[in-house]
Scaffold this motif. Sequence first.
Motif, PDB file in Angstrom:
ATOM      1  N   UNK A 119       0.834  -1.196   0.000  1.00  0.00           N
ATOM      2  CA  UNK A 119       0.000   0.000   0.000  1.00  0.00           C
ATOM      3  C   UNK A 119       0.874   1.253   0.000  1.00  0.00           C
ATOM      4  N   UNK A 120       0.323   2.301  -0.604  1.00  0.00           N
ATOM      5  CA  UNK A 120       1.006   3.595  -0.679  1.00  0.00           C
ATOM      6  C   UNK A 120       0.009   4.655  -0.252  1.00  0.00           C
ATOM      7  N   UNK A 121       0.515   5.698   0.422  1.00  0.00           N
ATOM      8  CA  UNK A 121      -0.334   6.777   0.907  1.00  0.00           C
ATOM      9  C   UNK A 121       0.462   8.076   0.865  1.00  0.00           C
ATOM     10  N   UNK A 122      -0.079   9.065   0.180  1.00  0.00           N
ATOM     11  CA  UNK A 122       0.544  10.392   0.167  1.00  0.00           C
ATOM     12  C   UNK A 122      -0.562  11.435   0.215  1.00  0.00           C
ATOM     13  N   UNK A 123      -0.476  12.299   1.209  1.00  0.00           N
ATOM     14  CA  UNK A 123      -1.448  13.381   1.356  1.00  0.00           C
ATOM     15  C   UNK A 123      -0.761  14.703   1.020  1.00  0.00           C
ATOM     16  N   UNK A 124      -1.352  15.423   0.071  1.00  0.00           N
ATOM     17  CA  UNK A 124      -0.837  16.726  -0.323  1.00  0.00           C
ATOM     18  C   UNK A 124      -1.704  17.816   0.281  1.00  0.00           C
ATOM     19  N   UNK A 125      -1.062  18.869   0.768  1.00  0.00           N
ATOM     20  CA  UNK A 125      -1.801  20.043   1.244  1.00  0.00           C
ATOM     21  C   UNK A 125      -1.711  21.100   0.153  1.00  0.00           C
ATOM     22  N   UNK A 126      -2.861  21.602  -0.252  1.00  0.00           N
ATOM     23  CA  UNK A 126      -2.946  22.595  -1.313  1.00  0.00           C
ATOM     24  C   UNK A 126      -3.520  23.882  -0.742  1.00  0.00           C
ATOM     25  N   UNK A 127      -2.934  25.005  -1.144  1.00  0.00           N
ATOM     26  CA  UNK A 127      -3.399  26.307  -0.653  1.00  0.00           C
ATOM     27  C   UNK A 127      -4.157  27.002  -1.787  1.00  0.00           C
ATOM     28  N   UNK A 128      -5.464  27.067  -1.651  1.00  0.00           N
ATOM     29  CA  UNK A 128      -6.344  27.647  -2.653  1.00  0.00           C
ATOM     30  C   UNK A 128      -6.174  29.179  -2.684  1.00  0.00           C
ATOM     31  N   UNK A 129      -6.357  29.803  -3.840  1.00  0.00           N
ATOM     32  CA  UNK A 129      -6.280  31.267  -3.897  1.00  0.00           C
ATOM     33  C   UNK A 129      -7.229  31.973  -2.918  1.00  0.00           C
ATOM     34  N   UNK A 130      -8.306  31.299  -2.502  1.00  0.00           N
ATOM     35  CA  UNK A 130      -9.247  31.882  -1.536  1.00  0.00           C
ATOM     36  C   UNK A 130      -8.632  31.978  -0.135  1.00  0.00           C
ATOM     37  N   UNK A 131      -7.496  31.292   0.061  1.00  0.00           N
ATOM     38  CA  UNK A 131      -6.853  31.276   1.372  1.00  0.00           C
ATOM     39  C   UNK A 131      -7.087  29.978   2.132  1.00  0.00           C
TER      40      UNK A 131
END
Length: 168
Positions: A119-131
């Motif tokens: 199994x593989x797991x990667x969580x990305x945090x993305x910063x939306x232009x809305x903040x």
Amino acid sequence: MADFVQKTVNKTAVRDLAAPIADVTSFDNLVGTVIADNPFGCVGYIGSDGEPVAPVVRNREHYTAKVDFLDGEGKRVGTVSLQSPTIAAFEANASEVLANAALAAAMGGEAVRNGPGETYYAQLRCHDPSGDDYYVTFTRKTVRISSYQDDAIRDAVETWADAVATLN
């Protein structure tokens, strides 16, 4: 007595993949492409420590290698599961178990890598232009968008995923 008052609506959406992502290299390439290409239009910002933060960052990840031990008749007599914090550790740990003669003798069988069981797991945090920050989490079998408020975020991720053959 004071009541709790809802301030935000955070949503989660999941896409189940028709077929698991084939291997850890394909998985890493997919995640790396999202970070490098920023297909969701995320924006960088200055963190609370005053340092710049990239638009898309790896928030969490782990990779689980599986090694089965098979007797002379091909019957599984034991198994080892190794959760590692990085792909490099994942590969090194699996290699170490495969080469460990004492462990194979104790298990009573030959060590064989169980790729389909990994199994593989990667969580990305993305910063939306809305903040707002939201998360895109990849596993071998799913893509999850979480903690988003605006459906336009889900739509952007879905449009991107529709164009990626591995994710359909």
